[in-house]
Each structure stands twice: as C-alpha cells, then as structure tokens.
Design an enzyme around this catalytic site. Structure first.
Site, PDB file in Angstrom:
ATOM      1  CG  ASP A  94      -0.333   0.127   2.461  1.00 15.25           C
ATOM      2  OD1 ASP A  94       1.028   0.057   2.686  1.00 15.25           O
ATOM      3  OD2 ASP A  94      -0.754  -0.345   3.573  1.00 15.25           O
ATOM      4  CB  SER A  95       0.190   4.796  -0.903  1.00  9.01           C
ATOM      5  OG  SER A  95      -0.871   5.203  -0.297  1.00  9.01           O
ATOM      6  N   GLY A  96       0.988   3.783   2.054  1.00  9.51           N
ATOM      7  CA  GLY A  96       1.383   4.535   3.327  1.00  9.51           C
ATOM      8  C   GLY A  96       0.042   5.635   3.815  1.00  9.51           C
ATOM      9  CD  GLN A 191      -9.952   7.273  -1.227  1.00  4.05           C
ATOM     10  OE1 GLN A 191     -11.025   7.474  -0.521  1.00  4.05           O
ATOM     11  NE2 GLN A 191      -8.863   6.653  -0.447  1.00  4.05           N
ATOM     12  N   GLY A 218     -11.443   3.960   0.641  1.00  2.00           N
ATOM     13  CA  GLY A 218     -12.411   4.794   1.432  1.00  2.00           C
ATOM     14  C   GLY A 218     -13.796   4.151   1.650  1.00  2.00           C
ATOM     15  CG  ASP A 268      -6.084  -5.238   2.086  1.00  2.00           C
ATOM     16  OD1 ASP A 268      -5.458  -4.841   3.099  1.00  2.00           O
ATOM     17  OD2 ASP A 268      -6.451  -4.308   1.126  1.00  2.00           O
ATOM     18  CB  CYS A 306     -12.207 -26.418   8.707  1.00  2.00           C
ATOM     19  SG  CYS A 306     -10.884 -25.297   8.385  1.00  2.00           S
TER      20      CYS A 306
END
EC number: 2.4.2.29
Length: 379
Positions: A94-96, A191, A218, A268, A306
């Site tokens: 991600d960009s931070g 966004q 967002g 994610d 599972c």
C-alpha cells in the site's frame, strides 16, 4: 510494457462476477483472491511455507511501517522485499496513506504532501506522492499503490470533492515519479466516499491516466454494508474491464462474496489475523469466540467442516486453554485457521463462478453462516 496483466477467464452468468488471473513479475495468481496482510514483512505467526500451502497467491506489506522500521534502504540492500522475507510469489504494497491518516492524530495536509508525527516516537515526518513511490520502488513489490488522501466517514460533499481532486493530482505526480514501471505495476486509488458523483469523477480522472490496475479505497471505514455495496455497484462499471480491481481493507466473509458479485478481483484485510489474536474464529456456521466457557470441555475441532492444520489436529478445549494463557501457539492455530477459512472461501467462490452458480452459492453460504438471521453476528 506493463509489469501487471489481467486475464479474464470466465464471467458468472448469474451475477457477472469475474474469474481471472493476474500475471506479475513474481508469478501468477488466481482471482478473485484474498490477500493476507504482512504489515511488517511478515503475516503475524505464519511462515511463507504455511501461507503457500493454504493457497495465498499474493500477500500485502505496508509501506508506512517498513519505511519507519527497518527502512526502505536496508530492504533495497537485502535485494528487495521478496528476498528480505523469503517470499518468491507476488507482493502488493500500500502507499502508506491510510496509516498517515489513521495513526497520526497530528497531521497537516498540504498540496505537496502530508506533514505528520511518527506514531512510534512523535518525530516529525513528511510523506508526498513522490516519496511514497520512491519507498515502494526500493521495496520492489509487484503491485504498488498511489498515495491518496483517506478522508474520514462521514465527510461533507464539499470536503470530499476537494479531497478527490487532490488525490487525482497526487496520482498523476506518483505516476511521473515511478522509476520501475516494467518491474512494478502502479494502481490508482478511486476515492469519493459515499457520493456517487465524486466516485465517478475520481474514476474518470484515474482511468484517463491509464494505470495498469485500479483500487477502490475509502470503504469499510464505518459505513453500513448496504452503502458499501451501493458504491461498488456504481463504481466498478466505471473501471476498465481488462484491468484488475482491488477493494481495499475488506475481509469479512459476506463482504468478500458481495464484493466479488459487484466485479471486484482482489481484497485485503487484517481482520482474520487480528481477531485470531483474541481467540475469535471464522467457521462455516458463523463466528466462534474460543475463550467462551462453553468450550472448556469441547474436544471437537474449531470447525468440523474444515480440513486445515488446526482443525485436523487440535480441539476447541486445547485452543481455548492456550488463548486464555496467552500462549503464542494458540494464536498461531487460530490465525492459521482464519486465513485458511478465507482463502478456502475464495477458492469456493472461484469454483462457483466457473459453474455459473455464484448467486446460489451466496444464498447457501449466508444461510449456513447465519447472515440471514436477525441476530446475525458479523465482524
């Protein structure tokens, strides 16, 4: 030539959901895909080998945290993030931006970037679109994110409009600063909050810049689920069908299925690993809180449907004991189970698309999981 290529394999006849593959410099992964989050170059308590075994085709790491510790130059010196953490499959960073806006209470947003305080020690820091790209170029991830402003929810239309316009300008600056487009694919981030006109403007701006993929940011920031679904229904058709679509920060089972139905390829979230650390488990029949006293003498697996390592080998009673005693092995077991559960869910979703029955699968899953009950417990 772009470092990233999306291949559409099939469209579900019931819903229009996409089955595909994304080709990267470190291999190909199937979509729709959930990406486990390895914030500090590790998915907490999991080894790379375990992640591969459970079907994680790609993982995510965090630019902001790696910039602060150990620093992008050390990772560059190590040969890049893949070598540093011994992961030879695709990585997304991600960009931070989200961390700057969520972790730092003291911040000043300017056109050149954001001035803020280090959440660890209070030092003054500055992150710009160019700096975010430079850090990610040093990390060497396969898929990078543009630096965006992450407004709070709710925000006024006036504020959100200015924010969208700034994010578009920042995206263009980041694209110009990108030094390794043949090695790393840079995504633009749409966004606009819950405002459909602003989502449309953001998508139009970013599509005109011709990114190799697009993220939807967002969302999952406190808005009701029906608002998120409405925004997705409006936004995904505005993005190119021949490029990947990534919904950021979403990881609850119902939202994954509903996102896929609305045309999303990648997701994610820290949810499965974060809740695992306090003993909350995802199961085929709903949420299970392993600390509850009723599991003291329960020698069944967490989920009898599972086949993960945890469920094949350990009981609810044992795992409850470990979690209550704060034993790390207990956290490993719940983390393994939750990640396996979501990755297996996405595998089932891909199969349902292949069989043109995703709407039927959603109905069956929601019924079994308990989402249709008025007292449904979500995450």
């Amino acid at each position: 030539m772009s470092a990233i290529r999306y291949e559409l394999i099939k469209t579900d006849k019931q819903t229009g959901a996409r089955l595909g593959k994304i080709h990267t410099p470190h291999g190909t992964f199937d979509t729709p895909m959930f990406m486990p989050v390895g914030t500090l170059a590790t998915v907490k308590t999991m080894s790379p080998e375990e992640l591969k075994a459970m079907g994680a085709g790609i993982i995510l790491s965090n630019t902001y945290h790696l910039w602060l510790r150990p620093g992008e130059e050390l990772i560059r010196e190590a040969g890049g993030l893949h070598k540093f953490m011994n992961w030879d499959q695709p990585i997304l960073t991600d960009s931070g931006g989200f961390q700057v806006f969520s972790l730092s209470k003291m911040r000043d947003i300017k056109e050149e970037g954001v001035h803020f305080r280090n959440h660890l020690n209070g030092d003054k820091l500055f992150l710009s679109p160019e700096k975010a790209i430079q850090i990610q170029n040093a990390l060497g991830s396969d898929i990078m994110m543009s630096f965006d402003e992450c407004p709070p929810y709710p925000a006024s239309h006036e504020y959100m409009k200015k924010s969208v316009e700034r994010t578009s300008r920042w995206a263009e600056r980041g694209l110009k600063a990108h030094e390794r487009p043949e090695d790393q694919g840079l995504f633009g981030i749409v966004q606009g909050g819950a405002y459909e006109d602003l989502r449309a403007q953001s998508a139009k701006d970013l599509v005109s810049l011709d990114f190799p993929g697009y993220s939807i940011g967002g969302l999952s920031v406190g808005e009701p689920k029906d608002v998120m679904n409405r925004v997705l229904e409006h936004t995904t058709p505005l993005l190119p069908a021949n490029k990947p679509r990534y919904l950021m920060g979403v990881g609850s089972p119902d939202s994954l299925i509903d996102g896929v139905i609305r045309g999303v390829d990648m997701f994610d979230c820290v949810l499965p690993t974060r809740i695992a650390r306090n003993g909350t488990c995802m199961t085929s029949s709903g949420r299970l809180v392993i600390k509850n006293a009723k599991f003291t003498h329960d020698f069944r697996p967490i989920d009898e449907n599972c086949d993960c390592y945890t469920c094949k080998n350990y009981s609810r009673a044992y795992i409850r004991h470990l979690i209550r005693c704060e034993e790390t092995f207990g956290i490993r077991l719940t983390t393994y189970h939750n990640l396996h559960f979501l990755l297996n869910l996405m595998k089932q979703v891909r199969s349902a698309i292949m069989e043109d029955r995703l709407a039927d699968f959603r109905e069956e899953f929601f019924e079994q999981y308990g989402f249709n009950r008025p007292d449904a417990k979500n995450f």
